[in-house]
Design a protein around this motif. Structure first.
Motif, PDB file in Angstrom:
ATOM      1  N   SER A  28     -20.819  39.963  24.423  1.00 45.63           N
ATOM      2  CA  SER A  28     -22.273  39.844  24.323  1.00 45.63           C
ATOM      3  C   SER A  28     -22.662  38.546  23.622  1.00 45.63           C
ATOM      4  O   SER A  28     -23.616  37.878  24.027  1.00 45.63           O
ATOM      5  N   PHE A  29     -21.909  38.184  22.587  1.00 47.44           N
ATOM      6  CA  PHE A  29     -22.190  36.942  21.871  1.00 47.44           C
ATOM      7  C   PHE A  29     -22.044  35.748  22.812  1.00 47.44           C
ATOM      8  O   PHE A  29     -22.887  34.852  22.835  1.00 47.44           O
ATOM      9  N   ARG A  30     -21.001  35.742  23.633  1.00 42.75           N
ATOM     10  CA  ARG A  30     -20.786  34.639  24.585  1.00 42.75           C
ATOM     11  C   ARG A  30     -21.898  34.581  25.629  1.00 42.75           C
ATOM     12  O   ARG A  30     -22.386  33.504  25.974  1.00 42.75           O
ATOM     13  N   VAL A  31     -22.271  35.739  26.150  1.00 39.99           N
ATOM     14  CA  VAL A  31     -23.289  35.800  27.201  1.00 39.99           C
ATOM     15  C   VAL A  31     -24.629  35.254  26.704  1.00 39.99           C
ATOM     16  O   VAL A  31     -25.334  34.569  27.436  1.00 39.99           O
ATOM     17  N   HIS A  32     -24.956  35.535  25.457  1.00 40.01           N
ATOM     18  CA  HIS A  32     -26.265  35.154  24.923  1.00 40.01           C
ATOM     19  C   HIS A  32     -26.226  33.903  24.053  1.00 40.01           C
ATOM     20  O   HIS A  32     -27.231  33.572  23.413  1.00 40.01           O
ATOM     21  N   ALA A  33     -25.113  33.195  24.042  1.00 48.87           N
ATOM     22  CA  ALA A  33     -24.946  32.031  23.158  1.00 48.87           C
ATOM     23  C   ALA A  33     -25.962  30.925  23.444  1.00 48.87           C
ATOM     24  O   ALA A  33     -26.311  30.166  22.544  1.00 48.87           O
ATOM     25  N   ASP A  34     -26.453  30.839  24.671  1.00 53.43           N
ATOM     26  CA  ASP A  34     -27.371  29.753  25.012  1.00 53.43           C
ATOM     27  C   ASP A  34     -28.848  30.135  24.864  1.00 53.43           C
ATOM     28  O   ASP A  34     -29.728  29.355  25.204  1.00 53.43           O
ATOM     29  N   GLU A  35     -29.116  31.305  24.321  1.00 57.15           N
ATOM     30  CA  GLU A  35     -30.507  31.735  24.113  1.00 57.15           C
ATOM     31  C   GLU A  35     -31.167  30.830  23.067  1.00 57.15           C
ATOM     32  O   GLU A  35     -30.633  30.633  21.984  1.00 57.15           O
ATOM     33  N   ASP A  36     -32.315  30.265  23.413  1.00 55.01           N
ATOM     34  CA  ASP A  36     -32.952  29.337  22.480  1.00 55.01           C
ATOM     35  C   ASP A  36     -34.352  29.762  22.037  1.00 55.01           C
ATOM     36  O   ASP A  36     -34.992  29.058  21.264  1.00 55.01           O
ATOM     37  N   SER A  37     -34.811  30.901  22.479  1.00 55.60           N
ATOM     38  CA  SER A  37     -36.111  31.403  22.046  1.00 55.60           C
ATOM     39  C   SER A  37     -35.942  32.173  20.728  1.00 55.60           C
ATOM     40  O   SER A  37     -35.274  33.213  20.700  1.00 55.60           O
ATOM     41  N   PRO A  38     -36.538  31.675  19.640  1.00 55.21           N
ATOM     42  CA  PRO A  38     -36.398  32.371  18.344  1.00 55.21           C
ATOM     43  C   PRO A  38     -36.894  33.825  18.388  1.00 55.21           C
ATOM     44  O   PRO A  38     -36.291  34.698  17.768  1.00 55.21           O
ATOM     45  N   GLU A  39     -37.967  34.087  19.136  1.00 55.24           N
ATOM     46  CA  GLU A  39     -38.477  35.454  19.239  1.00 55.24           C
ATOM     47  C   GLU A  39     -37.469  36.357  19.938  1.00 55.24           C
ATOM     48  O   GLU A  39     -37.226  37.480  19.506  1.00 55.24           O
TER      49      GLU A  39
END
Length: 80
Positions: free
Chosen positions: A45-56
């Motif tokens: 899960s950490f790898r899949v979402h590593a590129d998330e850049d929205s703070p919210e």
């Protein structure tokens, strides 16, 4: 209101803090196989979402991950 699975959940603000927190939760699970399963799930899960850049969105994911960890910890606590 449910209790957090480990002390410190309220201090988790960043993804790396969440990652470490969840891995510490995994160490509390009853068997090595269960620990490995959830460690793998946390890492994936950490790898899949590593590129998330929205703070919210990141804060929403942190909140949900802590709630999910609480559910898992309670699930195995009841089985003992």
């Amino acid at each position: 209101m449910t209790m957090a699975p480990l002390p410190g959940a309220e201090l988790v603000q960043k993804p790396l803090q969440l990652y470490r927190y969840l891995l510490r939760c995994c160490k509390q699970l009853p068997t090595e196989n269960i620990q490995q399963h959830y460690r793998h799930a946390v890492r994936q899960s950490f790898r899949v979402h590593a590129d998330e850049d929205s703070p919210e969105r990141v804060q929403q994911m942190i909140k949900r991950a802590i709630e999910d960890a609480d559910w898992v910890m309670n699930k195995y606590k009841r089985q003992k």
